[in-house]
Design a protein around this motif. Structure first.
Motif, PDB file in Angstrom:
ATOM      1  N   MET A 158      13.286 -17.911   1.866  1.00  0.00           N
ATOM      2  CA  MET A 158      13.133 -17.732   0.523  1.00  0.00           C
ATOM      3  C   MET A 158      12.958 -16.443   0.066  1.00  0.00           C
ATOM      4  O   MET A 158      12.224 -15.784   0.920  1.00  0.00           O
ATOM      5  CB  MET A 158      12.035 -18.518  -0.100  1.00  0.00           C
ATOM      6  CG  MET A 158      12.493 -20.173  -0.086  1.00  0.00           C
ATOM      7  SD  MET A 158      13.683 -20.501  -0.976  1.00  0.00           S
ATOM      8  CE  MET A 158      13.701 -22.537  -0.708  1.00  0.00           C
ATOM      9  N   ASN A 159      13.417 -15.853  -0.994  1.00  0.00           N
ATOM     10  CA  ASN A 159      13.106 -14.195  -1.251  1.00  0.00           C
ATOM     11  C   ASN A 159      12.100 -14.452  -2.505  1.00  0.00           C
ATOM     12  O   ASN A 159      12.421 -15.016  -3.622  1.00  0.00           O
ATOM     13  CB  ASN A 159      14.501 -13.815  -1.770  1.00  0.00           C
ATOM     14  CG  ASN A 159      14.312 -12.499  -2.111  1.00  0.00           C
ATOM     15  OD1 ASN A 159      13.501 -11.703  -2.513  1.00  0.00           O
ATOM     16  ND2 ASN A 159      15.566 -11.712  -2.027  1.00  0.00           N
ATOM     17  N   ALA A 160      11.008 -13.558  -2.272  1.00  0.00           N
ATOM     18  CA  ALA A 160       9.941 -13.898  -3.108  1.00  0.00           C
ATOM     19  C   ALA A 160      10.384 -12.982  -4.399  1.00  0.00           C
ATOM     20  O   ALA A 160       9.506 -12.953  -5.451  1.00  0.00           O
ATOM     21  CB  ALA A 160       8.921 -12.729  -2.677  1.00  0.00           C
ATOM     22  N   SER A 161      11.619 -12.620  -4.638  1.00  0.00           N
ATOM     23  CA  SER A 161      11.790 -11.948  -5.956  1.00  0.00           C
ATOM     24  C   SER A 161      13.216 -12.221  -6.544  1.00  0.00           C
ATOM     25  O   SER A 161      13.825 -11.815  -7.275  1.00  0.00           O
ATOM     26  CB  SER A 161      12.008 -10.471  -5.762  1.00  0.00           C
ATOM     27  OG  SER A 161      12.383  -9.933  -5.003  1.00  0.00           O
ATOM     28  N   ASP A 162      13.893 -13.365  -5.849  1.00  0.00           N
ATOM     29  CA  ASP A 162      14.940 -13.994  -6.429  1.00  0.00           C
ATOM     30  C   ASP A 162      14.906 -15.659  -6.720  1.00  0.00           C
ATOM     31  O   ASP A 162      15.370 -16.418  -5.873  1.00  0.00           O
ATOM     32  CB  ASP A 162      16.294 -13.626  -5.195  1.00  0.00           C
ATOM     33  CG  ASP A 162      17.389 -14.131  -5.560  1.00  0.00           C
ATOM     34  OD1 ASP A 162      17.711 -14.492  -6.793  1.00  0.00           O
ATOM     35  OD2 ASP A 162      18.547 -14.116  -4.563  1.00  0.00           O
ATOM     36  N   TYR A 163      14.534 -15.912  -7.744  1.00  0.00           N
ATOM     37  CA  TYR A 163      14.241 -17.165  -8.146  1.00  0.00           C
ATOM     38  C   TYR A 163      15.572 -17.955  -8.073  1.00  0.00           C
ATOM     39  O   TYR A 163      15.547 -19.196  -7.292  1.00  0.00           O
ATOM     40  CB  TYR A 163      13.552 -17.538  -9.392  1.00  0.00           C
ATOM     41  CG  TYR A 163      13.372 -18.754 -10.087  1.00  0.00           C
ATOM     42  CD1 TYR A 163      12.706 -19.811  -9.489  1.00  0.00           C
ATOM     43  CD2 TYR A 163      14.239 -19.001 -11.222  1.00  0.00           C
ATOM     44  CE1 TYR A 163      12.742 -21.160 -10.090  1.00  0.00           C
ATOM     45  CE2 TYR A 163      14.229 -20.334 -11.616  1.00  0.00           C
ATOM     46  CZ  TYR A 163      13.678 -21.216 -10.978  1.00  0.00           C
ATOM     47  OH  TYR A 163      13.641 -22.603 -11.696  1.00  0.00           O
TER      48      TYR A 163
HETATM   49  C1  LIG Z   1      15.616 -10.597  -2.582  1.00  0.00           C
HETATM   50  O1  LIG Z   1      16.257 -10.318  -3.761  1.00  0.00           O
HETATM   51  C2  LIG Z   1      16.150  -8.930  -4.181  1.00  0.00           C
HETATM   52  C3  LIG Z   1      16.577  -9.212  -5.635  1.00  0.00           C
HETATM   53  O2  LIG Z   1      17.765 -10.174  -5.807  1.00  0.00           O
HETATM   54  C4  LIG Z   1      17.066  -7.986  -3.473  1.00  0.00           C
HETATM   55  O3  LIG Z   1      17.254  -6.886  -4.089  1.00  0.00           O
HETATM   56  C5  LIG Z   1      16.787  -8.185  -2.114  1.00  0.00           C
HETATM   57  O4  LIG Z   1      17.513  -7.427  -1.333  1.00  0.00           O
HETATM   58  C6  LIG Z   1      16.564  -9.622  -1.492  1.00  0.00           C
HETATM   59  N1  LIG Z   1      15.940  -9.391  -0.163  1.00  0.00           N
HETATM   60  C7  LIG Z   1      16.527 -10.034   0.841  1.00  0.00           C
HETATM   61  C8  LIG Z   1      15.670  -9.785   2.199  1.00  0.00           C
HETATM   62  O5  LIG Z   1      17.534 -10.546   0.741  1.00  0.00           O
END
Ligand SMILES: *[C@@H]1O[C@H](CO)[C@@H](O)[C@H](O)[C@H]1NC(C)=O
Ligand SMILES: *[C@@H]1O[C@H](CO)[C@@H](O)[C@H](O)[C@H]1NC(C)=O
Ligand SMILES: *[C@@H]1O[C@H](CO)[C@@H](O)[C@H](O)[C@H]1NC(C)=O
Ligand SMILES: *[C@@H]1O[C@H](CO)[C@@H](O)[C@H](O)[C@H]1NC(C)=O
Ligand SMILES: *[C@@H]1O[C@H](CO)[C@@H](O)[C@H](O)[C@H]1NC(C)=O
Ligand SMILES: *[C@@H]1O[C@H](CO)[C@@H](O)[C@H](O)[C@H]1NC(C)=O
Ligand SMILES: *[C@@H]1O[C@H](CO)[C@@H](O)[C@H](O)[C@H]1NC(C)=O
Ligand SMILES: *[C@@H]1O[C@H](CO)[C@@H](O)[C@H](O)[C@H]1NC(C)=O
Ligand SMILES: *[C@@H]1O[C@H](CO)[C@@H](O)[C@H](O)[C@H]1NC(C)=O
Ligand SMILES: CC(=O)N[C@H]1CO[C@H](CO)[C@@H](O)[C@@H]1O
Ligand SMILES: [Zn+2]
Length: 611
Positions: free
Chosen positions: A369-374
């Motif tokens: 899971m990505n902490a900024s991509d809900y």
């Molecule tokens: C997580 O999500 C952000 C925003 O969508 C993106 O910029 C970032 O690259 C992502 N990180 C990973 C490790 O995929």
């Protein structure tokens, strides 16, 4: 034949220790009213709508508290994923993120309902994860269209696309949908034309039939003039029959039309909602975290004891053999009852702390899971759950009888279903495994408190266990063996058994498709009652004081009924019917109930009894 896992869930409601009666209601007529009185008024300001909701709400509050805490060193991978999911959910969401996830989904090879679910959740800015499966896209559209929320309808363009606009949008698509531009244009313009054909200048409609506002965050064309609810259903139908790929591409184009400036506006999802979704998407990590901080497993002996008693009562019924079943069917049913198991928690049991962590780690090792991509996380979660669901079903079919019992052992990680079993405080029975599972979130106050008087435990939890046990022997469940394999011999015998067919006909006429649940309710209440009140060898813990017996019986029924109290007493649930009828139907023909409240003999109709 039934190869899918069949799930029978029980919705639980309120239990209040203190009996609060409603003075005006007659227990013999409307016992729900007596037990629940003015529940919705007295809980009007609460965040939950029923007692079932309340247990889940409390559980999710605990989970949110734990997730708001700082992470510790050395946390397992799965716990970090849970935190990331929750963190991303709590961050402000933007229109830009919606477009990014749609771009991501559109380019996929095979766009299934999970992808559509993520796309619609994002585009319509829903707080709750949309519940989409193969059979209910129509309902989803209707819900989206009748959804109410304050918003500014000026922020979308609700006119049909011109060819010129279409050409421009087409050029910016991340992937050209099959099959070709002209085909797509024709399909799109026909759809828009159909939608715009509704709405009438007519003022002849009853104003109660009219849809008075545009659905929130609607990005498609919307007819001018008056629209009735009937028109809305038809519009939902036109959208429902479109392919998932078409819809996602279409929504994407329409969202790109949104006026400049709107995309900077962000929105939030509530804390309890984020905790709920974290629990749905990453059920085992959530259960692990809560259980670690609020252990409930010590309650197991109490539940196993009651379960053993209920099984014993049901065994007596089977042995009485009212249906005059053959010896082999009797053997089949008794064997199934004997081997039916109760498992607490959706987590592995009977394993050391380290081995439990290892099992959960293994299950979620591919989840990042990505902490900024809900929205991306939603997709990862649904995709993960989809792959496990398929795996579980496949193996049930492929390996068949021999491997199932050894493969699903007491210590296995049971695959849960997002928004389905294992993600709520609701017990369930799995026919394929002849196993009853009680999530630990059910064992929480005020429903259950350690060491509470046993009358409260029997009337509430006893009923739930009895209800689920009975599903193993409803007309559908009973043909599956203790190993979850369907028996055509038992099936044939049931078809030919006159008494059983007569009773089944009675249930069918009275309750239609709700017959399985109504049977389980009546049977569960009877089992719990007899386990608590009837004298038998197993009966050693109850106070038999004669003068209090009637009061105790009344209390038993009150407590049973109170866990169905809700704001939605008349809302029709799919299989269970309304909460009010659920309570009233269960007690209507139950003699001990009628005696306890001096109701006189049963009304005209007798109870339908399969056993
Ligand atoms: C997580 O999500 C952000 C925003 O969508 C993106 O910029 C970032 O690259 C992502 N990180 C990973 C490790 O995929
Ligand atoms: C239920 O409670 C509300 C507010 O407390 C009250 O106005 C209403 O009359 C009550 N209804 C009944 C049937 O008691
Ligand atoms: C799909 O949704 C319908 C209606 O809500 C429900 O009856 C059905 O059980 C669901 N199917 C699956 C496979 O979840
Ligand atoms: C939407 O636009 C109309 C006409 O352009 C205007 O009268 C109305 O006030 C606007 N509504 C909002 C909420 O800004
Ligand atoms: C809209 O619904 C009304 C009745 O509710 C019906 O008379 C009318 O024909 C419908 N409009 C269209 C375009 O079907
Ligand atoms: C809609 O119907 C109302 C009466 O129900 C009428 O007053 C109004 O003019 C109609 N609106 C349109 C746009 O036809
Ligand atoms: C029960 O079934 C057996 C045959 O399986 C039959 O001989 C017997 O008469 C039946 N008994 C009753 C009471 O129907
Ligand atoms: C979906 O799950 C499959 C495994 O079943 C995996 O190979 C794939 O990468 C996953 N896709 C996403 C977007 O998570
Ligand atoms: C049974 O209940 C009565 C009345 O509540 C009480 O006086 C008595 O001591 C109880 N007996 C036992 C064995 O608990
Ligand atoms: C790790 C652990 O507790 N294992 C136990 C699982 O259950 C069996 C009997 O049911 C025990 O023998 C094991 O010790
Ligand atoms: Zn049920």
């Amino acid at each position: 034949m039934h190869f899918k896992l069949r799930l029978l869930e029980l919705i639980v409601g309120l239990l209040v220790v203190q009996v609060k009666s409603h003075p005006q209601a007659d227990p013999c007529q409307n016992f729900y009213k007596v037990a629940c009185g003015n529940w919705s008024a007295s809980h009007a300001t609460d965040s939950y709508e029923s007692f079932m909701d309340r247990l889940d709400y409390n559980y999710q509050e605990k989970l949110a508290d734990l997730l708001d805490n700082e992470r510790e060193d050395d946390e397992p991978h799965f716990l970090q994923q849970l935190r990331n999911f929750y963190t991303a959910c709590r961050k402000p969401l933007s229109q830009d993120q919606v477009l990014r996830i749609l771009e991501h989904l559109i380019v996929m090879e095979n766009i299934q309902n999970e992808e559509l679910s993520v796309g619609l959740t994002a585009a319509f800015r829903l707080q709750v994860l949309i519940d989409l499966n193969d059979s209910n896209t129509y309902d989803i559209w209707k819900q989206l269209m009748s959804h109410r929320k304050h918003w500014d309808p000026n922020t979308t363009n609700r006119e049909p696309l011109t060819r010129e606009m279409f050409d421009k949008l087409w050029a910016s698509l991340p992937k050209i949908p099959f099959p070709f531009k002209e085909y797509y244009w024709r399909e799109l313009s026909e759809l828009e034309e159909k939608i715009m054909s509704y709405g009438s200048e007519d003022d002849g409609f009853d104003s109660g039939d009219l849809v008075t506002r545009i659905p929130p965050f609607w990005m498609m064309p919307w007819p001018n003039g008056n629209i009735t609810y009937e028109n809305l259903s038809q519009m939902a139908h036109w959208l429902d029959i479109k392919a998932n790929e078409f819809i996602l591409t279409y929504i994407y184009m329409r969202l790109k039309l949104v006026a400049e400036g709107v995309s900077t506006e962000s929105w939030h999802i509530d804390r309890d909602q984020c905790a709920e979704q974290s629990r749905q998407i990453l059920s085992h990590p959530a259960a692990w975290l809560v259980e670690k901080n609020h252990p409930r497993l010590k309650e197991e002996p109490v539940l196993q004891d009651i379960f053993a008693e209920l099984k014993q009562r049901f065994g007596q019924k089977l042995l009485a053999n009212r249906n005059n079943f053959t010896r082999s069917t009797q053997h089949f049913l008794l064997g199934k009852l004997k081997r039916m198991r109760l498992r607490l928690s959706i987590l592995p049991r009977n394993s050391s702390a380290q081995s439990m962590v290892r099992r959960i780690e293994r299950h979620y090792r591919d989840v990042h899971m990505n902490a900024s991509d809900y929205f991306g996380n939603l997709h990862i979660g649904l995709n993960h759950s989809r792959s496990h669901k398929k795996y579980a079903q496949l193996w049930a079919i492929v390996f068949g009888r021999q491997l199932i019992p050894s493969r699903i052992s007491k210590s296995d990680l049971y695959p849960t279903q997002v928004r389905g079993y294992g993600t709520y405080a609701s017990a369930f029975y799995i026919v394929k495994q002849n196993m009853l599972i009680v999530p630990l979130s059910l064992l929480e106050p005020p429903f259950y408190t350690h060491g509470q008087p046993s009358i409260l435990t029997y009337s509430a939890l006893g009923f739930i266990l009895g209800h689920e046990l009975s599903h193993g022997f409803d007309s559908e469940g009973m043909t599956f063996s203790s190993h979850g394999v369907g028996s055509s011999a038992v099936d044939r015998e049931l078809d030919r058994n006159p008494r059983f067919q007569q009773e089944l006909g009675c249930l069918r006429r009275r309750f239609g498709r709700k017959r399985y649940e109504k049977f389980a309710d009546a049977s569960g209440l009877e089992l719990a009652y007899s386990a608590y009140f009837d004298t038998a060898q197993t009966d050693h813990k109850r106070n038999r004081s004669a003068e209090e017996l009637v009061t105790q019986k009344q209390q038993f029924f009150h407590n049973f009924a109170q866990f169905f109290c809700s704001d939605k007493e008349l809302l029709q649930a799919h299989d269970h019917g309304s909460d009010r009828k659920r309570v009233n139907d269960a007690v209507a023909h139950f003699e001990p109930f009628r005696e306890a409240f001096s109701c006189g003999p049963s009304p005209r109709r007798r109870q339908c009894r399969l056993y």
